[in-house]
Design an enzyme around this catalytic site. Structure first.
Site, short mmCIF file in Angstrom:
data_model
loop_
_atom_site.label_atom_id
_atom_site.label_comp_id
_atom_site.label_asym_id
_atom_site.label_seq_id
_atom_site.Cartn_x
_atom_site.Cartn_y
_atom_site.Cartn_z
N GLY A 215 -90.27 20.81 -102.75
CA GLY A 215 -89.91 19.65 -102.13
C GLY A 215 -90.04 19.49 -100.61
N SER A 216 -89.33 19.19 -100.00
CA SER A 216 -89.30 18.50 -98.48
C SER A 216 -89.76 19.72 -97.70
CB SER A 216 -88.26 17.89 -97.95
OG SER A 216 -87.77 16.72 -98.61
N THR A 217 -89.45 21.04 -98.08
CA THR A 217 -89.71 22.35 -97.09
C THR A 217 -91.40 22.42 -97.00
OG1 THR A 217 -89.73 23.75 -99.08
CG2 THR A 217 -87.71 23.77 -97.58
N LYS A 219 -93.36 20.29 -96.49
CA LYS A 219 -93.62 19.40 -95.52
C LYS A 219 -94.04 20.18 -93.94
CE LYS A 219 -90.99 15.38 -97.04
NZ LYS A 219 -89.77 14.76 -97.15
#
Lengths: 485, 453
Positions: A215-217, A219
């Protein structure tokens, strides 16, 4: 008649000769074949005839040996078995060995040639030498904090010392007591069956053997690629990204959880975890550079051993632009182990340099004399030091004023990134809550710990699941334990 | 010329009487050595297992020593010319057997066999002494040959009335004791065969019809002995004791050959043995299984059922290698329930190695060879055949059991003479040794006191 008696006597001599020749065949010529038969229990009896060496955490053994007085005499025992199970694995008379019990078996069971007093001596005697111990890199406080933090929820924690790659914590939950599998009786068989059929999969080592959509980690990786490739030069400049973002070549529109992501700067997009901005960034960087950066962090590496093998984290290399966009925000085929995400965080914290993580500090004789140290672990420049410095800044902002405020520690500089990964068909599954972070005491020049936490709690209210709410406090606990704050 | 004549006369005049050496001192020295070796083995087991000399070591040594010395004294008085090797070898084998059984007892605390074996050994020594004391001349036995054969058949038939144990109907269980009457029967049959063949050997060899290459004796001569042999083998097949039936067959063929000197009997014997073995092997499931195990010892392992007794036995021998693991340090108990009886040789093979095993084989070989030697030295046919029969019994039994547990031939459950747990076996073997002592005493004493030619 005397002649016939002599003949009969000669016949008996012939029988004797046949017996002797056959005995020599069995005991000398064929003995190797018989000795190596898997049905021959003598090897196991010798193996379990002496106490097994110990696995040490913080100079204290977390394992032991129990004299059962049975044919296979010594059984393994564990102190805080469930806490250390993802590290020790089990050493079972029935089901073999796993994890450090397996990787360190030569030293622990006394067959390692290094243990013999003279070179080649064990080869001559064919006997077993003395056993040795395996000293881990674990920090018992961090391990306990992580286990307590997960509190039985499904999930995992991995913590690394960024400058060295020493693994400080490796926790998987729910866990099990490996001592239940030590012996060879009926209780062991039923425990084995129960653990294998448990839907909660307590024997799965979620920290290194299970991959999740990050997920966003993820990024952090995308941002590193964009900064290194020069796609972004100013953290505060608008990124020219629409909200919602139409995935290239499709009609699918990608949206954000919150507002204010249109044309957001990298700083605010990172702070507020804007999917649209990072999806477009990944496409702008291109598949080649994204893949290269992900690989530098350790993705798509099937050869990592700590010393037991780690499931490879994946970043799909054959993607169209829409898939690349999704891959860049940690979805599609992007998957990572908690250890991999701790490595991502550690690389940022360590000025862009990544040390290969390891779990065994050294092996020793039982007297404490070192047999082998951990040696130099390979160092890899993942990104330029300036990129790392800017990412540190971005991650610090997340904890100071963004989604990761619950990881903040008084007296230390903390950086982090939250993630809420969707999964399942049509995102039907409960999302995974992620948090990756690092911490640097105010009075130290270097980060002391990098952590990744994932919680896959299916029972929690969907709205409440967020990396910041569920995972960040666990990471904070681990970091505080390491820093002693 | 006169000079030469006087020389001859002078030689005659001196005519020294031959005094054969009796060699009882050698026997005594060897017995002491045998007892010391046994005590050493007993202590070695204890030290290997617990680090201390076992508490019963002194008692064990004293007991074995006193029994052996008693036997020696009786031999010294009643059979002074007997071969000095029989008694020491028997003492050593019996002592070693007790050590091995004691050693295996340590692995099975619920099943102690050594004390019972010690009682049976004492009984064996007792019978040995009784036979040497009571039987002044072995030729007495010849007179009662039909008594022996009747008792032998009776003993063989008895177990049919009792339930089978482990597939074989060869045990009598009375008041907690279990006896194998077949063990006693084999000595009685050996005596009978020797007596009958000695009486009829000329008829067997030289009368009757000639058929092809064979001189067949008349039915009147051959009939009774073949009938008795068939009866005993038939009973054994009924009882599924194939080892003993094989033993009787071998004994019969060897004695027939020695009595008549006709190689044809051996050929006939071999043909019959092969035919019988094929027939029994094909149609008898118990035997068929043994043969399958022999051909494919790892069959059960490949089938995922774990190792059978024979493969465990082979593992034990292999683990011993050339020098062995040392007394008390092997794992032959893995063989399972027959470790102390049928498979005791595997313990010797594992813990004493090929070296120890060869030594044990040579002890038996020496015993057999001395038996044959006594037979050859005798002048009358009954004694000759008796000595040959008893020695052949030992040789065949050792070959069948040792060949079985080392995978040379199919396995048949039999007791290793003196070594194996089993009361009837120990007692019988002591009687065999007593008879051999008696025969060898006659063989050598007949020359004593004679004038040199």
């Amino acid at each position: 008649m005397a002649r016939y008696i002599r003949h009969a006597c000669a016949f008996c001599a012939l029988l004797l000769a046949a017996l002797l020749v056959n005995a020599a065949r069995v005991q000398v010529v064929q003995s190797g074949v018989y000795d190596d038969s898997p049905a021959n229990r003598r090897g196991a009896i010798a193996r379990y005839g002496q106490p097994r060496g110990d696995i040490l955490v913080g100079d204290q053994p977390v394992t032991g040996s129990v004299d059962t007085g049975e044919q296979l005499r010594f059984e393994r025992s564990y102190k805080d078995g469930p806490l250390y199970a993802p590290v020790t694995g089990f050493a079972s008379q029935s089901y073999g060995t796993t994890f450090l019990e397996h990787a360190g078996d030569g030293v622990l069971s006394g067959t390692d040639p290094m243990l013999s007093p003279l070179p080649l001596w064990s080869g001559v005697t064919r006997g077993r030498g003395r056993v040795g111990n395996v000293v881990t890199t674990l920090n018992p406080g961090a391990q306990q904090a992580a286990y307590r933090g997960l509190a039985g929820r499904k999930g995992a924690v991995a913590a690394i010392e960024p400058a060295t790659g020493r693994i400080l914590a490796l926790v998987s939950s729910p866990s099990y007591d490996p001592g239940q599998l030590s012996g060879n009786g009926e209780a062991v068989a039923s425990a084995w069956a129960r653990l294998n059929h448990d839907p909660e999969k307590p024997m799965l080592n979620r920290a290194v053997r299970q991959t999740y959509p990050p997920g966003s980690t993820f990024k952090v990786v995308t941002a590193a690629a964009a900064l290194d490739a020069g796609v972004i030069t100013d953290l505060d400049a608008p990124t020219d990204s629409p909200d919602p973002y139409r995935l290239p070549g499709t009609t699918t529109r990608l949206t954000n959880e919150g507002d204010g992501c249109g044309d957001a700067s990298l700083r605010s997009a990172f702070e507020w975890s804007c999917n649209t901005v990072f999806a477009k960034l990944g496409v702008d960087v291109g598949a080649k550079d994204m893949t290269a950066t992900a690989a530098a962090f350790g993705f798509n590496d099937a050869g990592l051993r700590i010393p037991f093998s780690v499931a490879p984290s994946t970043f799909d290399t054959h993607v169209d632009r829409a898939q690349l966009a999704l891959s860049s925000i940690g979805q599609y085929n992007t998957r990572a182990t908690p250890l991999q995400m701790a490595m991502v965080s550690a690389a940022v914290a360590n000025g862009g340099q990544l040390r290969t993580p390891y779990l065994v500090e050294r092996t020793t004789r039982t007297s404490g004399v070192t047999l082998a140290g951990s040696g130099a672990h390979p160092l890899r420049q993942v990104m330029s030091p300036s990129t790392a410095a800017r990412l540190k800044e971005l991650m610090t902002d997340v904890v100071r004023e963004g989604t990761g405020r619950r990881a903040a520690i008084r007296g230390a500089l903390v950086g982090g990134k939250t993630g809420t990964a969707q999964h399942g068909v049509g995102n039907s599954g409960a999302p995974y809550a992620w948090f990756v972070s690092w911490a640097q005491p105010d009075d130290q020049p270097q980060s002391q710990v990098a952590v990744a936490v994932v919680v896959e709690d299916a029972s929690a209210n969907r709205g409440e699941i967020s990396g910041g709410g569920v995972a960040a406090p666990i990471a904070q606990g681990v970091m505080r334990a390491v820093l002693g704050l | 010329m006169t000079k030469a004549g006087t020389t001859v006369a002078a030689a005659h005049a001196r005519a020294p009487v031959v005094r054969l050496p009796r060699r009882r001192g050698i026997e005594l020295a060897l017995i002491v050595l045998a007892v010391l070796l046994s005590v050493y083995g007993y202590c070695a087991v204890g030290i290997a297992r617990t680090g201390t000399v076992p508490p019963g070591a002194a008692g064990y040594g004293a007991g074995l020593g006193v029994l052996a010395l008693l036997a020696h004294v009786v031999v010294r008085i009643r059979a002074p010319y007997a071969d000095p090797l029989f008694l020491p070898i028997a003492v050593l084998l019996n002592g070693l057997g007790l050590v091995l059984i004691y050693r295996l007892d340590l692995e099975t605390p619920h099943n102690q066999a050594a004390p019972a074996q010690l009682v049976w050994s004492t009984l064996g020594f007792g019978l040995f002494i009784a036979v040497v004391l009571v039987l002044r001349d072995h030729r007495v036995l010849q007179r009662y040959s039909y008594v022996w054969v009747a008792s032998a058949l009776g003993l063989l038939a008895l177990p049919i009335l009792f339930p089978a144990v482990n597939g074989a109907r060869i045990w009598l269980r009375l008041a907690g004791f279990s006896i194998q009457p077949g063990e006693f029967a084999k000595v009685l049959l050996a005596v009978f065969f020797a007596a009958y063949l000695a009486a009829n050997r000329n008829a067997l060899a030289y009368t009757g019809r000639r058929l092809w290459l064979l001189q067949f004796p008349t039915g009147r001569v051959l009939g009774p002995i073949v009938t008795i042999w068939l009866l005993s083998v038939g009973v054994l097949v009924l009882e599924r004791d194939l080892g003993t039936s094989l033993l009787f067959f071998g004994l019969f063929v060897v004695l027939l050959y020695v009595a008549t000197g006709r190689t044809g009997w051996i050929a006939v014997g071999l043909v019959l043995a092969v035919l019988g073995a094929v027939a029994v092997g094909r149609f008898e499931p118990h035997v068929n299984q043994r043969i399958e195990d022999w051909l494919h010892p790892f069959r059960t392992i490949e089938a995922g059922q774990g190792p059978n007794q024979l493969s465990q036995s082979l593992f034990a021998f292999a683990a011993g290698g050339v020098l062995g693991t040392g007394l008390g340090l092997g794992h032959s108990i893995l063989i399972g329930f027959a470790a102390k009886s049928d498979f005791i040789l595997a313990t010797a093979g594992e813990e004493l190695g090929l070296t120890g095993l060869a030594a044990i084989f040579l002890l038996y070989a020496l015993l057999v060879e001395r038996g044959y030697r006594a037979g050859r030295a005798l002048r009358e046919p009954f004694g000759r055949l008796l000595a040959v029969g008893l020695a052949s019994l030992l040789a065949l039994q050792v070959f069948v059991i040792a060949g079985g547990v080392t995978g040379l031939i199919p396995l048949t459950g039999m007791a290793m003479p003196f070594l194996a747990q089993g009361g009837s076996s120990v007692v019988t073997n002591w009687v065999i040794v007593a008879l051999l002592i008696r025969v060898s005493d006659s063989a050598r004493s007949q020359y004593d006191g004679q004038e040199a030619a």
